[in-house]
Design a protein around this motif. Structure first.
Motif: not given
Lengths: 486, 438
Positions: A295-296, A340, A342-343, A363, B66, B70, B136-137, B139-140, B143-144, B146-147
């Motif tokens: 995914a990344q 937006g 990446t973390y 990532r 998050h 902002m 925006l957040q 998306d962040v 991503n978190e 996913r990670q």
């Protein structure tokens, strides 16, 4: 400064005007609305200058066999940490037996002195102690922590590990199986694969810093109990060893305890291989490692860096912090907070005794890997031109705060000072480094930032090749090479 | 002055000195001086977490966390981070099922700024929200996810765990990180409603810790937070106690080389009766190389990793055992061994030597955990939120020191019954066949 502040002023003006236009005294007294109270949150308070902070200096002593000892007493809690270092690490691994040092450090804890592996672990844990250790490319360490009333028995156990590890065949075999299994797990993580691959490509696969410190599956399998014993004998000698203690301890009480246990540690010093310079990298391809359906994409980019103690350390440090060392750094502000993608993203200095790298790691969401790379290159172009005065002040403040954070715990304190002692720096090194960072001027940073030159860097991207490769090519990144991680 | 007063005897009662008071708007204020280092911490604890999310908005409390960075009208954009980092400060935050916590750390000259910034966003974060900030957040946060979950080996277990253990509509039935679909559905109106409902002074506690002057600090707290309005909180209904999982067995496929066995049971709530005993059971089974499961499974050559935990929450807890077998060892064989060890413990209490180890390890772990100033600040807030008083460290340590070996066996017998377990197994699959990912 802020919209609501301006709004507050506007509200006040009509009220004042109304008061001034009140009728003559003969007329009835008008009801005058009281002016609204000032907004206590109208604007940020003024920040006064920070009070100077001078870090503690360790008490320096030595054992009868000349092993240097630093003690940083802090009796606020009845706990202590002691770190023993030696200069032998994975650089002593024989070629083809990568992982010997890691295996030896794991096996050392599986039985020492008169105690078998399980009995040793039980004795450590029964007393509320912990003993950790690891081998790096430039050296190895063992760290003992626990309640201060367990200092003497803890030192007995630590001395057994250092001087009398059993390293029996069965324990080495067990340790090997655990390390191989752990390595296989790590190889499923794109970020880990990216850093491991980039190090090998940057330094060269046979360079002391290019070989993975945690070994390879093949190397770990080939490292026999005899190799492990030879590594321990070579690495864990008193020549070049150091001891650092922090917490509820004093030099007066600690040195006799250490002499009784480590004073007879035989003289001798590991013969360390020379550390050649990294090969030059000019216009290399972008290296891709395929991680299907990831995914990344894991990014790891290595640039030429500095040895520990290099002259440009302070200027490079503040510039690196401005690029990617804090939340509002340039890279994080763009790739996380604006795009937006990446973390989080970090730039850092990876300095070692014989050389170093500057690195960027992150990532990135798979579908925006290519535009993120464009953004990254843009920020590298920018940082080479230098930083702003505001970024300098921010980096200096962050550096000071990092030191304070390390000094909050005995483990952090001992680890911080062990890093200086084990690399031959004086007791005043921390204070000198802090002073050097505080003295950096904005104009001095740009020359050091020339190191962030993508033409001399190694880029490794670990991600879903079928998605990221076409996207990279479409944006003009055509010099791509697919590699397999070491 | 010592921030943490201890004697050498572990059994004595440790104490973190502090003073507590309440503003007229209901904000709890806790001041804890420690002049050991030139540093201050402002730790703000809001009693709202993922358990308070409405259906279809899983992950919202964390997304909101998050969004708290902002910007406001007074401090727009990324001003919150820029202002504190400009002077050497930093911040972070976390969200869990029951709470959301924000902390600011820096040199003492930033304390007034920290207080002003926290009060500013407590007052007007919601009205300054925009769709751009939210997108925006969003998306962040995705991503978190996913990670932290999707690309992390075995990372989807914690997502599956919630639906396996809790019934539909239970406050803990969904993960803190939430689903992509629910995160996508969140609107600006949701943000403003959540802020208006939960981010009020009477739902928060503020710890100021470190190198500060208490008289000046009291004045600043009153000046900046004193005018914020109290608002009624939404009504909460505690769910019925849950003892049986929703799913007895779940299988997940993932890009891993080894399978993983996970067994979960319902367990006591945080700080409630039995919570300490279950934490000691977890340590007895899985903490350190002399723990029972480590010796049996790892020393025995059957497994490469064992993890055992007790995770207490406001409305109940979860006890978990996770094991990654060695190559060639089946999860069924591992499960049989775990079951045997649980039965053994249920039928015979730990030995005196084991109890000595557990108590010593727990005591030293507690004190090492409390070394950093921010951890101490957070612990005062945690004690306040869960027990009603920040002054609970002594009781916390005492409950572990007083736990009887027989009570550990009784806890295992009561909570860890085989028919009350939820079993989540991760099985390796070729990359092309990976499921559950989005």
């Amino acid at each position: 400064m802020s919209r609501s502040w301006a709004l507050g002023l506007l509200l006040c003006v009509p009220a004042l005007a109304f008061a001034r236009s009140k009728p003559p005294p003969s007329a009835p007294e008008p009801v005058v609305a009281p002016a609204p109270p000032p907004d206590p949150l109208a604007g940020p308070p003024v920040v006064l200058p920070a009070v100077a902070f001078v870090p503690p200096a360790p008490e320096a002593a030595a054992l009868t066999n000349q092993v240097p000892v630093w003690v940083i007493p802090s009796p606020t809690l009845p706990i202590f940490t002691i770190v023993v270092t030696v200069p032998g690490g994975s650089q002593l691994d024989a070629v083809g037996k990568e992982g010997t040092a890691a295996l030896a450090m794991e096996a050392m804890r599986h039985g020492a002195g008169a105690l078998s592996g399980p009995a040793f672990a039980a004795e450590v844990e029964r007393r509320g102690l912990t003993i950790d250790g690891a081998a790096g490319a430039d050296g190895s360490y063992l760290m003992l922590s626990g309640p201060s009333d367990q200092l003497a028995p803890g030192l007995d156990l630590l001395a057994d590990l250092v001087l009398r590890p059993q390293l029996k065949g069965g324990e080495v075999k067990k340790a090997r199986e655990l390390l191989i299994a752990g390595l296989q797990q790590n190889l499923a993580e794109p970020a880990y694969v990216a850093s491991r691959t980039a190090n090998a490509l940057y330094w060269g696969k046979d360079h002391p810093y290019g070989r993975p410190t945690d070994g390879t599956t093949v190397g770990l399998k080939k490292a026999a109990p005899g190799d492990v014993k030879r590594w321990h004998k070579a690495a864990w000698q008193s020549g070049g060893a150091t001891i650092t203690a922090a917490g509820d301890v004093s030099a007066t009480t600690l040195i006799p305890l250490l002499n009784a246990r480590f004073g007879a540690w035989a003289a001798g010093k590991a013969v360390l291989p020379s550390v050649p310079a990294a090969p030059a990298h000019v216009g290399e391809p972008i290296y891709l490692v395929d991680a299907p359906d990831s995914a990344q994409t894991g990014f790891y980019v290595a640039f030429p860096g500095l040895k520990i103690g290099a002259e440009a350390e302070a200027t490079t440090h503040v510039g690196t912090v401005a690029l990617g060392g804090t939340f509002t750094s340039r890279l994080n502000a763009l790739l996380r907070e604006k795009r937006g993608y990446t973390y989080g993203v970090r730039a850092a200095m990876e300095s070692m005794v014989g050389g170093g790298t500057l690195v960027v790691r992150t990532r990135i969401r798979t579908d925006v890997t290519a535009p993120a790379l464009v953004d990254l290159l843009g920020e590298l172009d920018g940082i080479r031109k230098g930083i702003t005065p505001e970024e300098l002040v921010k980096a200096q403040g962050a550096a000071r705060q990092d030191v304070v954070a390390s000094l909050e715990s005995q483990g952090g304190t001992a680890g911080l000072f062990a890093g200086y002692l084990s690399t031959g720096r004086p007791a005043s090194a921390l204070a000198a480094e802090m002073a050097a960072v505080a003295a950096v001027e904005t104009a001095a940073v740009a020359p050091a930032m020339g190191a962030w030159d993508q033409a001399k860097a190694v880029f490794v991207l670990v991600g879903d090749r079928k998605v990221i490769e076409p996207a990279l090519r479409e944006l003009g990144f055509t010099n791509l090479t697919v590699v397999v991680p070491p | 002055m010592l921030a943490l007063l201890l004697t050498a005897a572990w059994a004595s009662e440790p104490k973190i000195p502090f003073e507590r008071y309440e503003l007229s708007n209901g904000l709890q204020v806790i001041l804890m001086e420690d002049h050991h280092l030139p540093q201050v911490v402002v730790d703000t604890w809001y009693r709202v977490g993922s358990k308070d999310e409405v259906p279809g908005r899983s992950g919202f409390a964390h997304l909101f966390e998050h969004l708290m960075f902002m910007g406001t009208f007074r401090l727009p954009g990324s001003g919150f981070d820029k202002l504190m980092e400009a002077q050497g400060g930093w911040n972070n935050a976390w969200t869990m099922e029951d709470a959301t916590n924000y902390y600011d750390v820096g040199p003492p000259n930033l304390l007034e700024t920290f207080l002003w910034m926290e009060a500013d966003r407590m007052q007007q974060l919601g009205e300054a929200m925009t769709k751009e900030k939210l997108d925006l957040q969003r998306d962040v946060v995705r991503n978190e996810r996913r990670q932290s979950n999707e690309d992390r080996p075995y990372g989807m277990v914690e997502i599956e765990l919630t639906t396996a253990m809790f019934p539909p509509a239970h406050p803990y039935e969904h993960s803190v990180i939430g689903s992509h679909a629910d995160l996508e559905a969140a609107s600006v109106e949701d943000v403003q409603g959540f802020f208006s409902s939960w981010y009020v002074p009477n739902n928060a506690s503020l710890v100021v810790a470190g190198d500060f002057d208490p008289v000046t600090t009291r004045a600043w707290v009153e000046q900046y937070f004193g005018t914020l309005a109290r608002r009624d909180l939404p009504a909460r209904t505690a769910p019925a106690p849950t003892t049986r999982p929703q799913k007895a067995s779940v299988t997940i496929t993932d890009q891993v080389d080894f399978p993983q066995l996970n067994l979960f049971w319902h367990s006591p709530a945080k700080f409630e009766t039995g919570d300490a005993e279950m934490q000691l059971v977890a340590d007895l089974l899985g903490a350190g190389e002399s723990s029972r499961l480590y010796r049996r499974l790892v020393d025995g050559g059957f497994a490469q990793e064992v993890d055992v935990f007790q995770y207490g929450l406001q409305y109940g807890g979860v006890f978990g055992v996770s094991v990654i077998p060695m190559a060639g060892v089946s999860v069924e064989k591992i499960e049989g061994m775990v079951t045997e060890e649980l039965l053994l413990l249920a039928n015979a209490p730990p030995t005196p030597q084991e109890m000595e180890r557990l108590r010593n390890q727990h005591a030293i772990g507690t004190f090492e955990e409390l070394e950093p100033l921010q951890n101490r600040a957070e612990s005062l807030n945690r004690y306040w939120a869960y027990t009603g008083t920040p002054d609970w460290l002594g009781k916390d340590v005492a409950r572990f020191a007083a736990a009887k070996p027989e009570a550990l066996s009784a806890a295992v017998a009561a909570w860890l019954k085989a028919d009350l377990a939820s079993r989540i197994v991760v099985t390796p699959e070729p990359p092309a066949a990976v499921e559950v990912k989005q």
